[in-house]
Design an enzyme around this catalytic site. Structure first.
Site, PDB file in Angstrom:
ATOM      1  N   LYS A  97       0.826  -1.211   0.000  1.00 42.32           N
ATOM      2  CA  LYS A  97       0.000   0.000   0.000  1.00 42.32           C
ATOM      3  C   LYS A  97       0.866   1.270   0.000  1.00 42.32           C
ATOM      4  O   LYS A  97       2.069   1.217   0.304  1.00 42.32           O
ATOM      5  CB  LYS A  97      -0.937  -0.041   1.213  1.00 42.32           C
ATOM      6  CG  LYS A  97      -1.935  -1.207   1.163  1.00 42.32           C
ATOM      7  CD  LYS A  97      -2.946  -1.127   2.308  1.00 42.32           C
ATOM      8  CE  LYS A  97      -3.922  -2.287   2.263  1.00 42.32           C
ATOM      9  NZ  LYS A  97      -4.984  -2.159   3.309  1.00 42.32           N
TER      10      LYS A  97
ATOM     11  N   TYR B  14     -12.239  -1.660  -3.747  1.00 44.89           N
ATOM     12  CA  TYR B  14     -12.742  -1.844  -2.372  1.00 44.89           C
ATOM     13  C   TYR B  14     -14.256  -1.654  -2.289  1.00 44.89           C
ATOM     14  O   TYR B  14     -14.774  -1.330  -1.220  1.00 44.89           O
ATOM     15  CB  TYR B  14     -12.013  -0.896  -1.414  1.00 44.89           C
ATOM     16  CG  TYR B  14     -10.658  -1.416  -0.964  1.00 44.89           C
ATOM     17  CD1 TYR B  14     -10.545  -2.528  -0.123  1.00 44.89           C
ATOM     18  CD2 TYR B  14      -9.482  -0.790  -1.361  1.00 44.89           C
ATOM     19  CE1 TYR B  14      -9.307  -3.010   0.297  1.00 44.89           C
ATOM     20  CE2 TYR B  14      -8.237  -1.261  -0.936  1.00 44.89           C
ATOM     21  CZ  TYR B  14      -8.160  -2.373  -0.105  1.00 44.89           C
ATOM     22  OH  TYR B  14      -6.937  -2.835   0.323  1.00 44.89           O
TER      23      TYR B  14
ATOM     24  N   PHE C 226     -15.375   4.042   6.910  1.00 49.27           N
ATOM     25  CA  PHE C 226     -14.004   4.410   6.522  1.00 49.27           C
ATOM     26  C   PHE C 226     -13.775   4.341   5.013  1.00 49.27           C
ATOM     27  O   PHE C 226     -12.651   4.544   4.545  1.00 49.27           O
ATOM     28  CB  PHE C 226     -12.990   3.512   7.250  1.00 49.27           C
ATOM     29  CG  PHE C 226     -13.190   2.036   7.021  1.00 49.27           C
ATOM     30  CD1 PHE C 226     -12.732   1.414   5.861  1.00 49.27           C
ATOM     31  CD2 PHE C 226     -13.832   1.255   7.982  1.00 49.27           C
ATOM     32  CE1 PHE C 226     -12.911   0.060   5.646  1.00 49.27           C
ATOM     33  CE2 PHE C 226     -14.021  -0.111   7.772  1.00 49.27           C
ATOM     34  CZ  PHE C 226     -13.563  -0.704   6.601  1.00 49.27           C
TER      35      PHE C 226
ATOM     36  N   ASN D 157      -2.079   0.302   6.649  1.00 46.51           N
ATOM     37  CA  ASN D 157      -1.549  -0.942   7.215  1.00 46.51           C
ATOM     38  C   ASN D 157      -0.668  -1.755   6.254  1.00 46.51           C
ATOM     39  O   ASN D 157      -0.630  -2.975   6.316  1.00 46.51           O
ATOM     40  CB  ASN D 157      -2.682  -1.772   7.820  1.00 46.51           C
ATOM     41  CG  ASN D 157      -3.747  -2.133   6.803  1.00 46.51           C
ATOM     42  OD1 ASN D 157      -3.600  -1.829   5.628  1.00 46.51           O
ATOM     43  ND2 ASN D 157      -4.792  -2.790   7.253  1.00 46.51           N
TER      44      ASN D 157
ATOM     45  N   HIS E 252      -2.148  -5.414   1.540  1.00 46.22           N
ATOM     46  CA  HIS E 252      -3.453  -6.060   1.363  1.00 46.22           C
ATOM     47  C   HIS E 252      -3.217  -7.533   1.111  1.00 46.22           C
ATOM     48  O   HIS E 252      -2.242  -7.908   0.464  1.00 46.22           O
ATOM     49  CB  HIS E 252      -4.178  -5.459   0.148  1.00 46.22           C
ATOM     50  CG  HIS E 252      -5.339  -6.293  -0.324  1.00 46.22           C
ATOM     51  ND1 HIS E 252      -6.571  -6.221   0.259  1.00 46.22           N
ATOM     52  CD2 HIS E 252      -5.434  -7.239  -1.286  1.00 46.22           C
ATOM     53  CE1 HIS E 252      -7.374  -7.094  -0.344  1.00 46.22           C
ATOM     54  NE2 HIS E 252      -6.713  -7.718  -1.281  1.00 46.22           N
TER      55      HIS E 252
ATOM     56  N   GLU F 187      -9.540 -10.275  -7.656  1.00 47.68           N
ATOM     57  CA  GLU F 187      -8.582  -9.191  -7.461  1.00 47.68           C
ATOM     58  C   GLU F 187      -7.394  -9.317  -8.420  1.00 47.68           C
ATOM     59  O   GLU F 187      -6.919  -8.313  -8.961  1.00 47.68           O
ATOM     60  CB  GLU F 187      -8.122  -9.181  -5.994  1.00 47.68           C
ATOM     61  CG  GLU F 187      -9.266  -8.787  -5.065  1.00 47.68           C
ATOM     62  CD  GLU F 187      -8.986  -8.996  -3.590  1.00 47.68           C
ATOM     63  OE1 GLU F 187      -9.879  -8.696  -2.784  1.00 47.68           O
ATOM     64  OE2 GLU F 187      -7.869  -9.455  -3.229  1.00 47.68           O
TER      65      GLU F 187
HETATM   66  P1  ATP Z   1      -7.129  -5.800   3.286  1.00 48.53           P
HETATM   67  O1  ATP Z   1      -8.455  -6.129   2.619  1.00 48.53           O
HETATM   68  O2  ATP Z   1      -6.565  -4.466   2.867  1.00 48.53           O
HETATM   69  O3  ATP Z   1      -6.145  -6.925   3.177  1.00 48.53           O
HETATM   70  P2  ATP Z   1      -8.190  -6.640   5.789  1.00 48.53           P
HETATM   71  O4  ATP Z   1      -8.814  -7.742   5.001  1.00 48.53           O
HETATM   72  O5  ATP Z   1      -7.282  -7.012   6.909  1.00 48.53           O
HETATM   73  O6  ATP Z   1      -7.392  -5.657   4.848  1.00 48.53           O
HETATM   74  P3  ATP Z   1     -10.721  -5.288   5.702  1.00 48.53           P
HETATM   75  O7  ATP Z   1     -11.760  -5.431   6.747  1.00 48.53           O
HETATM   76  O8  ATP Z   1     -10.898  -5.975   4.390  1.00 48.53           O
HETATM   77  O9  ATP Z   1      -9.313  -5.680   6.355  1.00 48.53           O
HETATM   78  O10 ATP Z   1     -10.524  -3.725   5.454  1.00 48.53           O
HETATM   79  C1  ATP Z   1      -9.923  -3.251   4.254  1.00 48.53           C
HETATM   80  C2  ATP Z   1      -9.020  -2.100   4.569  1.00 48.53           C
HETATM   81  O11 ATP Z   1      -9.810  -1.001   5.023  1.00 48.53           O
HETATM   82  C3  ATP Z   1      -8.030  -2.337   5.720  1.00 48.53           C
HETATM   83  O12 ATP Z   1      -6.875  -2.998   5.343  1.00 48.53           O
HETATM   84  C4  ATP Z   1      -7.726  -0.917   6.144  1.00 48.53           C
HETATM   85  O13 ATP Z   1      -6.797  -0.304   5.242  1.00 48.53           O
HETATM   86  C5  ATP Z   1      -9.087  -0.255   5.991  1.00 48.53           C
HETATM   87  N1  ATP Z   1      -9.820  -0.284   7.250  1.00 48.53           N
HETATM   88  C6  ATP Z   1     -10.438  -1.349   7.826  1.00 48.53           C
HETATM   89  N2  ATP Z   1     -11.003  -1.026   8.987  1.00 48.53           N
HETATM   90  C7  ATP Z   1     -10.738   0.300   9.173  1.00 48.53           C
HETATM   91  C8  ATP Z   1     -11.056   1.238  10.193  1.00 48.53           C
HETATM   92  N3  ATP Z   1     -11.767   0.881  11.259  1.00 48.53           N
HETATM   93  N4  ATP Z   1     -10.618   2.512  10.018  1.00 48.53           N
HETATM   94  C9  ATP Z   1      -9.913   2.877   8.941  1.00 48.53           C
HETATM   95  N5  ATP Z   1      -9.581   2.046   7.933  1.00 48.53           N
HETATM   96  C10 ATP Z   1      -9.983   0.770   8.062  1.00 48.53           C
HETATM   97 MG    MG Z   2      -9.928  -7.413   3.261  1.00 50.47          MG
END
Ligand code: ATP
Ligand code: MG
Length: 138
Positions: free
Chosen positions: A10, A50, A58, A113, A116, A127
């Site tokens: 990211k 997304y 968010f 974070n 992904h 994806e």
């Molecule tokens: P990713 O899909 O990016 O691998 P993930 O599967 O661990 O992450 P998801 O629940 O799919 O988590 O959320 C997608 C992304 O949205 C997260 O990686 C983060 O960047 C963002 N995100 C998730 N929760 C929050 C939150 N509470 N506040 C801000 N951003 C968030």
């Molecule tokens: Mg995810």
């Protein structure tokens, strides 16, 4: 059990110069790179990627962040790829991520974070297809 997953490094991680270290950790964990590109998503592309999170509070922040700078997209191959890669990256919130995981090592916050990882075999396919044509996979 799938042997393929999809990842992005990211914009927070690319801008801090962590791209090489993260790729090194991924490769040392046994994942093989099947496709890779360095690109910068437009807000529309980030929003589409997304889209499942469209109703989440968010979403706007996530789309702004994911289009704020370059990302590295990749298709990775390994036995049990989806689950093993989620283990390697750690919890969404780096404060809760296990020691030694990529998010523990490189992520600053739940929003920014570092990486992904696909959450299912079906999403890994969707994806990967979002970023790569057949000609771009080896
Ligand atoms: P990713 O899909 O990016 O691998 P993930 O599967 O661990 O992450 P998801 O629940 O799919 O988590 O959320 C997608 C992304 O949205 C997260 O990686 C983060 O960047 C963002 N995100 C998730 N929760 C929050 C939150 N509470 N506040 C801000 N951003 C968030
Ligand atoms: Mg995810």
């Amino acid at each position: 059990m799938s042997n393929s997953t999809f990842t992005m490094i990211k914009p927070d991680a690319t801008s801090k110069g962590y791209t090489g270290a993260i790729l090194d950790q991924i490769i040392k964990a046994g994942f093989k790179v099947k496709a890779m590109k360095w690109t910068n998503l437009t807000p529309a592309q980030a929003g589409q990627f997304y889209e499942v999170h469209k109703e989440r509070p968010f979403y706007g922040e996530l789309v702004d962040f994911m289009s704020s700078g370059p990302i590295v997209a990749a298709i990775l191959e390994k036995e049990n790829a989806v689950a093993d890669f989620r283990t390697l990256i750690g919890a969404t919130n780096p404060a809760q991520a296990a020691e030694g995981t990529i998010r523990k090592n490189f992520a600053a916050s739940i929003g920014e974070n570092a990486v992904h990882g696909s959450d299912s075999d079906e999403n890994a396919q969707i994806e990967g297809n979002f970023f790569f044509s057949k000609l771009e996979r080896f």
